[in-house]
Design a protein around this motif. Sequence first.
Motif, PDB file in Angstrom:
ATOM      1  N   GLY A  31       1.900  10.460  -4.189  1.00  0.00           N
ATOM      2  CA  GLY A  31       1.483  11.628  -3.397  1.00  0.00           C
ATOM      3  C   GLY A  31      -0.054  11.776  -3.539  1.00  0.00           C
ATOM      4  N   SER A  32      -0.736  12.291  -2.222  1.00  0.00           N
ATOM      5  CA  SER A  32      -2.304  12.309  -2.378  1.00  0.00           C
ATOM      6  C   SER A  32      -2.204  13.432  -1.147  1.00  0.00           C
ATOM      7  N   PRO A  33      -3.667  14.196  -1.414  1.00  0.00           N
ATOM      8  CA  PRO A  33      -3.950  14.987  -0.371  1.00  0.00           C
ATOM      9  C   PRO A  33      -4.708  14.089   0.709  1.00  0.00           C
ATOM     10  N   THR A  34      -4.632  14.490   2.071  1.00  0.00           N
ATOM     11  CA  THR A  34      -5.381  13.657   3.170  1.00  0.00           C
ATOM     12  C   THR A  34      -6.877  13.706   3.032  1.00  0.00           C
ATOM     13  N   ARG A  35      -7.253  12.675   3.070  1.00  0.00           N
ATOM     14  CA  ARG A  35      -8.925  12.452   3.376  1.00  0.00           C
ATOM     15  C   ARG A  35      -8.973  11.770   4.748  1.00  0.00           C
ATOM     16  N   PHE A  36      -9.515  12.292   5.895  1.00  0.00           N
ATOM     17  CA  PHE A  36      -9.778  11.566   6.993  1.00  0.00           C
ATOM     18  C   PHE A  36      -8.508  10.970   7.460  1.00  0.00           C
ATOM     19  N   GLY A  37      -7.379  11.347   7.022  1.00  0.00           N
ATOM     20  CA  GLY A  37      -6.072  10.550   7.495  1.00  0.00           C
ATOM     21  C   GLY A  37      -6.053   9.381   6.727  1.00  0.00           C
ATOM     22  N   ASN A  38      -6.313   9.106   5.470  1.00  0.00           N
ATOM     23  CA  ASN A  38      -5.967   8.433   4.584  1.00  0.00           C
ATOM     24  C   ASN A  38      -5.902   8.990   3.225  1.00  0.00           C
ATOM     25  N   MET A  39      -5.242   8.075   1.920  1.00  0.00           N
ATOM     26  CA  MET A  39      -5.045   8.733   0.789  1.00  0.00           C
ATOM     27  C   MET A  39      -6.365   9.143   0.292  1.00  0.00           C
ATOM     28  N   ALA A  40      -6.578  10.131  -0.857  1.00  0.00           N
ATOM     29  CA  ALA A  40      -7.571  10.206  -1.479  1.00  0.00           C
ATOM     30  C   ALA A  40      -8.141   9.113  -2.307  1.00  0.00           C
ATOM     31  N   ALA A  41      -9.573   8.825  -2.595  1.00  0.00           N
ATOM     32  CA  ALA A  41     -10.103   7.769  -3.332  1.00  0.00           C
ATOM     33  C   ALA A  41      -9.559   7.765  -4.791  1.00  0.00           C
ATOM     34  N   PRO A  42      -9.295   8.665  -5.402  1.00  0.00           N
ATOM     35  CA  PRO A  42      -8.770   8.555  -6.868  1.00  0.00           C
ATOM     36  C   PRO A  42      -7.587   7.942  -6.942  1.00  0.00           C
ATOM     37  N   LEU A  43      -6.704   8.041  -5.877  1.00  0.00           N
ATOM     38  CA  LEU A  43      -5.189   7.412  -6.020  1.00  0.00           C
ATOM     39  C   LEU A  43      -5.357   6.069  -5.542  1.00  0.00           C
ATOM     40  N   LYS A  44      -6.600   5.920  -4.595  1.00  0.00           N
ATOM     41  CA  LYS A  44      -6.612   4.431  -4.067  1.00  0.00           C
ATOM     42  C   LYS A  44      -7.245   3.650  -5.199  1.00  0.00           C
ATOM     43  N   TYR A  45      -8.298   4.386  -5.896  1.00  0.00           N
ATOM     44  CA  TYR A  45      -8.817   3.417  -6.957  1.00  0.00           C
ATOM     45  C   TYR A  45      -7.758   3.004  -7.972  1.00  0.00           C
ATOM     46  N   PHE A  46      -6.828   4.126  -8.437  1.00  0.00           N
ATOM     47  CA  PHE A  46      -5.748   3.616  -9.156  1.00  0.00           C
ATOM     48  C   PHE A  46      -4.988   2.477  -8.846  1.00  0.00           C
ATOM     49  N   LEU A  47      -4.440   2.594  -7.584  1.00  0.00           N
ATOM     50  CA  LEU A  47      -3.657   1.555  -7.012  1.00  0.00           C
ATOM     51  C   LEU A  47      -4.506   0.256  -7.031  1.00  0.00           C
ATOM     52  N   ASP A  48      -5.936   0.242  -6.626  1.00  0.00           N
ATOM     53  CA  ASP A  48      -6.839  -1.079  -6.738  1.00  0.00           C
ATOM     54  C   ASP A  48      -6.541  -1.835  -8.145  1.00  0.00           C
ATOM     55  N   THR A  49      -6.283  -1.081  -9.035  1.00  0.00           N
ATOM     56  CA  THR A  49      -6.326  -1.725 -10.562  1.00  0.00           C
ATOM     57  C   THR A  49      -4.865  -2.202 -10.681  1.00  0.00           C
ATOM     58  N   THR A  50      -3.885  -2.364  -9.936  1.00  0.00           N
ATOM     59  CA  THR A  50      -2.679  -2.748 -10.141  1.00  0.00           C
ATOM     60  C   THR A  50      -2.457  -4.161 -10.049  1.00  0.00           C
ATOM     61  N   ALA A  51      -3.443  -4.906  -9.738  1.00  0.00           N
ATOM     62  CA  ALA A  51      -3.011  -6.425  -9.687  1.00  0.00           C
ATOM     63  C   ALA A  51      -2.246  -7.038 -10.769  1.00  0.00           C
ATOM     64  N   GLY A  52      -2.269  -6.603 -11.959  1.00  0.00           N
ATOM     65  CA  GLY A  52      -1.466  -7.051 -13.112  1.00  0.00           C
ATOM     66  C   GLY A  52       0.110  -6.893 -12.866  1.00  0.00           C
ATOM     67  N   PRO A  53       0.248  -5.329 -12.721  1.00  0.00           N
ATOM     68  CA  PRO A  53       1.680  -5.204 -12.243  1.00  0.00           C
ATOM     69  C   PRO A  53       2.265  -5.787 -11.049  1.00  0.00           C
ATOM     70  N   TRP A  54       1.341  -6.230 -10.152  1.00  0.00           N
ATOM     71  CA  TRP A  54       1.612  -6.979  -8.788  1.00  0.00           C
ATOM     72  C   TRP A  54       2.203  -8.316  -9.149  1.00  0.00           C
ATOM     73  N   LEU A  55       1.201  -8.785  -9.904  1.00  0.00           N
ATOM     74  CA  LEU A  55       1.492 -10.352 -10.547  1.00  0.00           C
ATOM     75  C   LEU A  55       2.765 -10.485 -11.216  1.00  0.00           C
ATOM     76  N   SER A  56       3.124  -9.453 -11.965  1.00  0.00           N
ATOM     77  CA  SER A  56       4.170  -9.449 -12.856  1.00  0.00           C
ATOM     78  C   SER A  56       5.568  -8.983 -11.933  1.00  0.00           C
ATOM     79  N   GLY A  57       5.277  -8.445 -10.986  1.00  0.00           N
ATOM     80  CA  GLY A  57       6.376  -7.927 -10.273  1.00  0.00           C
ATOM     81  C   GLY A  57       7.226  -6.662 -10.768  1.00  0.00           C
ATOM     82  N   ASP A  58       6.249  -5.817 -11.294  1.00  0.00           N
ATOM     83  CA  ASP A  58       6.964  -4.643 -12.267  1.00  0.00           C
ATOM     84  C   ASP A  58       7.536  -3.600 -11.214  1.00  0.00           C
TER      85      ASP A  58
END
Length: 199
Positions: free
Chosen positions: A75-102
Amino acid sequence: MADILVLYYSRDGATAALADEIARGVSSVADMQPRVRTVPPVSTDCEAVSDSLPDSGPPYAEHSDLADCAGLLLGSPTRFGNMAAPLKYFLDTTAGPWLSGDLAGKPAGVFTSTASLHGGQETTLVSMMLPLLHHGMLLVGLPYSESALNETVSGGTPYGASHVSGGSPRPLTDHERRLARALGKRVADTARRLSQPCN
């Protein structure tokens, strides 16, 4: 008990209120429990560092929360029709879980809040779905068999739960609460069904 991760960012409390109702929906499913987490704010000041624990509310999410969960509600508040930067920033750090298929093969749902009606709720929900698809998650929405979806004059979409908070924070409507709980229940029930052996 299996954990359903309820992960969100909220600045003024509206998205947090939705997360609370979603967690109630998760709790209504046998053998499922919510694990509520948030993310730290981000700053344009490159030297800014957040405390390791928030002043109040749930703890900050870690990658282990993604690996350990049976499903995810994001969940995120809307920022100009998009998710808020803090949530996007966290998701951008999830390359490891992506590679592992978590997260691959796990159910997911999304939720948002906006200050105004038609304030970008559906595009924000879709923006949160995109990284979840890259992680191989199974998206769960809200069907029109949920009567509140046909009755609401505030938040609520087939893409996910939502809330119209207004210029000053207003409480969730009954329809918004019902739809948030329904989304939590649907993701938790889907996770439970996916965990059962096929006959």
